[in-house]
Design an enzyme around this catalytic site. Sequence first.
Site, mmCIF file in Angstrom:
data_model
loop_
_atom_site.group_PDB
_atom_site.id
_atom_site.type_symbol
_atom_site.label_atom_id
_atom_site.label_comp_id
_atom_site.label_asym_id
_atom_site.label_seq_id
_atom_site.Cartn_x
_atom_site.Cartn_y
_atom_site.Cartn_z
ATOM 1 N N GLN A 42 7.119 3.867 -7.291
ATOM 2 C CA GLN A 42 6.778 3.093 -6.102
ATOM 3 C C GLN A 42 5.298 2.710 -6.153
ATOM 4 O OE1 GLN A 42 8.709 5.124 -2.405
ATOM 5 N NE2 GLN A 42 8.622 6.692 -3.991
ATOM 6 N N ASN A 43 4.579 3.275 -7.133
ATOM 7 C CA ASN A 43 3.136 3.080 -7.219
ATOM 8 C C ASN A 43 2.790 1.720 -7.821
ATOM 9 O OD1 ASN A 43 3.119 5.669 -6.270
ATOM 10 N ND2 ASN A 43 2.609 6.604 -8.251
ATOM 11 N N VAL A 44 1.749 1.103 -7.278
ATOM 12 C CA VAL A 44 1.278 -0.182 -7.827
ATOM 13 C C VAL A 44 0.118 0.041 -8.799
ATOM 14 C CG1 VAL A 44 2.070 -1.524 -5.834
ATOM 15 C CG2 VAL A 44 -0.232 -0.518 -5.798
ATOM 16 N N HIS B 287 7.795 -1.572 -6.567
ATOM 17 C CA HIS B 287 6.976 -2.186 -5.507
ATOM 18 C C HIS B 287 5.844 -3.033 -6.079
ATOM 19 C CE1 HIS B 287 8.459 1.058 -2.471
ATOM 20 N NE2 HIS B 287 9.343 0.111 -2.659
ATOM 21 N N CYS C 236 4.193 -22.088 -8.112
ATOM 22 C CA CYS C 236 5.030 -22.285 -9.310
ATOM 23 C C CYS C 236 5.809 -21.021 -9.692
ATOM 24 C CB CYS C 236 4.160 -22.734 -10.481
ATOM 25 S SG CYS C 236 3.102 -21.418 -11.135
ATOM 26 N N ASN D 252 7.109 18.259 -5.263
ATOM 27 C CA ASN D 252 6.193 17.657 -4.280
ATOM 28 C C ASN D 252 5.256 18.727 -3.738
ATOM 29 O OD1 ASN D 252 6.018 14.908 -3.273
ATOM 30 N ND2 ASN D 252 6.251 15.802 -1.238
ATOM 31 N N GLU E 142 4.500 19.329 -0.731
ATOM 32 C CA GLU E 142 5.134 19.901 0.468
ATOM 33 C C GLU E 142 6.509 19.271 0.613
ATOM 34 O OE1 GLU E 142 2.650 16.465 2.727
ATOM 35 O OE2 GLU E 142 2.256 18.549 3.261
HETATM 36 C C1 BV8 Z 1 13.387 -3.706 2.067
HETATM 37 C C2 BV8 Z 1 3.589 -1.549 -2.131
HETATM 38 C C3 BV8 Z 1 15.384 -5.059 2.194
HETATM 39 C C4 BV8 Z 1 2.449 -2.164 -1.418
HETATM 40 C C5 BV8 Z 1 5.014 -0.364 -0.517
HETATM 41 C C6 BV8 Z 1 16.191 1.659 6.433
HETATM 42 C C7 BV8 Z 1 15.789 2.455 7.468
HETATM 43 C C8 BV8 Z 1 14.519 2.214 8.055
HETATM 44 C C9 BV8 Z 1 13.649 1.212 7.604
HETATM 45 C C10 BV8 Z 1 14.064 0.432 6.573
HETATM 46 C C11 BV8 Z 1 15.327 0.636 6.001
HETATM 47 N N1 BV8 Z 1 15.466 -0.283 5.020
HETATM 48 C C12 BV8 Z 1 14.351 -1.048 4.966
HETATM 49 C C13 BV8 Z 1 13.475 -0.634 5.902
HETATM 50 C C14 BV8 Z 1 12.145 -1.201 6.142
HETATM 51 C C15 BV8 Z 1 11.070 -0.660 5.198
HETATM 52 C C16 BV8 Z 1 10.888 0.814 5.410
HETATM 53 O O1 BV8 Z 1 11.395 1.644 4.689
HETATM 54 N N2 BV8 Z 1 10.083 1.107 6.438
HETATM 55 C C17 BV8 Z 1 9.713 2.533 6.681
HETATM 56 C C18 BV8 Z 1 8.249 2.592 7.064
HETATM 57 C C19 BV8 Z 1 10.612 3.137 7.692
HETATM 58 N N3 BV8 Z 1 11.381 -0.935 3.800
HETATM 59 C C20 BV8 Z 1 11.068 -2.175 3.322
HETATM 60 O O2 BV8 Z 1 10.583 -3.060 3.986
HETATM 61 C C21 BV8 Z 1 11.367 -2.397 1.834
HETATM 62 N N4 BV8 Z 1 12.105 -3.629 1.661
HETATM 63 O O3 BV8 Z 1 13.948 -2.781 2.600
HETATM 64 O O4 BV8 Z 1 13.974 -4.910 1.779
HETATM 65 C C22 BV8 Z 1 16.265 -4.306 1.196
HETATM 66 C C23 BV8 Z 1 17.135 -3.319 1.620
HETATM 67 C C24 BV8 Z 1 17.977 -2.690 0.709
HETATM 68 C C25 BV8 Z 1 17.933 -2.962 -0.651
HETATM 69 C C26 BV8 Z 1 17.057 -3.937 -1.036
HETATM 70 C C27 BV8 Z 1 16.191 -4.583 -0.100
HETATM 71 C C28 BV8 Z 1 10.074 -2.584 1.017
HETATM 72 C C29 BV8 Z 1 9.190 -1.411 1.133
HETATM 73 C C30 BV8 Z 1 8.026 -1.511 0.125
HETATM 74 C C31 BV8 Z 1 6.689 -1.620 0.812
HETATM 75 N N5 BV8 Z 1 5.608 -1.501 -0.164
HETATM 76 N N6 BV8 Z 1 4.027 -0.321 -1.473
HETATM 77 C C32 BV8 Z 1 1.206 -1.297 -1.454
HETATM 78 O O5 BV8 Z 1 1.145 -0.347 -2.248
HETATM 79 O O6 BV8 Z 1 0.282 -1.644 -0.704
HETATM 80 S S1 BV8 Z 1 5.558 1.097 0.239
HETATM 81 C C33 BV8 Z 1 4.423 2.378 -0.171
HETATM 82 O O7 BV8 Z 1 4.673 3.431 0.741
HETATM 83 C C34 BV8 Z 1 4.648 3.041 -1.508
HETATM 84 O O8 BV8 Z 1 4.926 2.147 -2.529
HETATM 85 C C35 BV8 Z 1 5.827 3.964 -1.232
HETATM 86 O O9 BV8 Z 1 7.022 3.314 -1.429
HETATM 87 C C36 BV8 Z 1 5.740 4.218 0.241
HETATM 88 C C37 BV8 Z 1 5.605 5.660 0.566
HETATM 89 O O10 BV8 Z 1 4.528 6.158 -0.016
HETATM 90 P P1 BV8 Z 1 4.569 7.452 -0.999
HETATM 91 O O11 BV8 Z 1 4.387 6.930 -2.377
HETATM 92 O O12 BV8 Z 1 5.735 8.313 -0.736
HETATM 93 O O13 BV8 Z 1 3.220 8.121 -0.516
HETATM 94 P P2 BV8 Z 1 2.978 8.994 0.811
HETATM 95 O O14 BV8 Z 1 1.519 8.991 1.029
HETATM 96 O O15 BV8 Z 1 3.880 8.568 1.914
HETATM 97 O O16 BV8 Z 1 3.460 10.456 0.351
HETATM 98 C C38 BV8 Z 1 2.781 11.105 -0.707
HETATM 99 C C39 BV8 Z 1 3.545 12.398 -0.979
HETATM 100 O O17 BV8 Z 1 2.954 13.036 -2.106
HETATM 101 C C40 BV8 Z 1 3.506 13.381 0.196
HETATM 102 O O18 BV8 Z 1 4.808 13.896 0.414
HETATM 103 C C41 BV8 Z 1 2.559 14.488 -0.302
HETATM 104 O O19 BV8 Z 1 2.963 15.758 0.135
HETATM 105 C C42 BV8 Z 1 2.740 14.391 -1.816
HETATM 106 N N7 BV8 Z 1 1.541 14.813 -2.574
HETATM 107 C C43 BV8 Z 1 0.232 14.614 -2.246
HETATM 108 N N8 BV8 Z 1 -0.559 15.111 -3.221
HETATM 109 C C44 BV8 Z 1 0.265 15.621 -4.199
HETATM 110 C C45 BV8 Z 1 1.618 15.408 -3.786
HETATM 111 N N9 BV8 Z 1 2.679 15.805 -4.510
HETATM 112 C C46 BV8 Z 1 2.413 16.441 -5.702
HETATM 113 N N10 BV8 Z 1 1.143 16.658 -6.174
HETATM 114 C C47 BV8 Z 1 0.055 16.287 -5.451
HETATM 115 N N11 BV8 Z 1 -1.173 16.540 -5.904
#
Ligand code: BV8
Length: 236
Positions: free
Chosen positions: A92-94, A110, A121, A202, A204
């Site tokens: 999911q990382n960019v 993503h 284009c 993960n 947590e």
């Molecule tokens: C879509 C790119 C239609 C840009 C990103 C169903 C239910 C509810 C909502 C929806 C649903 N379906 C769709 C939605 C809407 C939406 C969505 O999910 N909204 C959420 C907020 C509820 N989804 C969309 O809009 C998606 N498109 O659904 O299109 C469709 C449907 C079906 C099939 C096809 C199409 C598009 C979503 C993409 C958005 N773009 N990124 C950018 O980077 O700026 S999302 C972005 O946040 C990331 O890419 C990632 O996907 C997301 C979550 O981030 P994480 O990577 O998980 O990071 P986070 O900080 O949250 O967590 C970090 C974790 O790491 C923590 O748990 C932490 O404990 C852990 N950690 C920390 N340090 C460490 C560690 N683990 C190990 N070691 C460490 N040291």
Amino acid sequence: MAAPTIVILTGAGISRESGLHTFRDPDGIWARHRIEDVATPEAFARDPALVQGFYNARRAALRDPAIRPNAAHEALAELDWRWPGDLLLVTQNVDDLHDRAGSRRLVHMHGELAKARCLRCGAVGPWEGDLSPETPCPACGAAGGMRPHVVWFGELPLEMERIEAALDDCGLFVSIGTSGAVYPAAGFVREVRHRAETLELNLEPSEGSHLFGEARHGPATVLVPAFVREVLARWG
Ligand code: BV8
């Protein structure tokens, strides 16, 4: 028994120990920016300069020589080279840390900070520096249509067919460094948990932690190399 197909899903947590912010940690990206202002097509239409500034800053941060792949990225690259069965790393990382570690069977669902797309284009190509509303497209020359090649909320993720095909066939699904808050990625474990082994690595418990057959909690640079050694010993 033949080596199963492995699907690995990674999130921002795997790049945290390389010095990149996650989204939801206290000092995370969403603590300093609102999704509605910087990561939706509506935001880009409303204020392209603000959105470009947000991604330009993250693209520049990626070019900092101190930001390098860590032991977790490197272990997954080694697994990619040595795994005798099918494997797909879905990030999911960019950022480009998986690519720089040497992973090849890799999908950026993503998008990528290091690429730009022309809305005029449709051309997609590598991009190093800043983008602005005036930036001309290297392919068609038109200005005003260049955008980061990333997937915003409300947009379709990339390569979903390839991902779904791998999920259909996978015998082992591993989720690393993701909060399980964003779909469709957060729904993958539900798709496979009745026919594949599922493992969460993960810091947590994630929002979907209860859906996994096994969950190990700790830093990725510790958990991932240990997991790779184990799975190669079992099937390598
Ligand atoms: C879509 C790119 C239609 C840009 C990103 C169903 C239910 C509810 C909502 C929806 C649903 N379906 C769709 C939605 C809407 C939406 C969505 O999910 N909204 C959420 C907020 C509820 N989804 C969309 O809009 C998606 N498109 O659904 O299109 C469709 C449907 C079906 C099939 C096809 C199409 C598009 C979503 C993409 C958005 N773009 N990124 C950018 O980077 O700026 S999302 C972005 O946040 C990331 O890419 C990632 O996907 C997301 C979550 O981030 P994480 O990577 O998980 O990071 P986070 O900080 O949250 O967590 C970090 C974790 O790491 C923590 O748990 C932490 O404990 C852990 N950690 C920390 N340090 C460490 C560690 N683990 C190990 N070691 C460490 N040291």
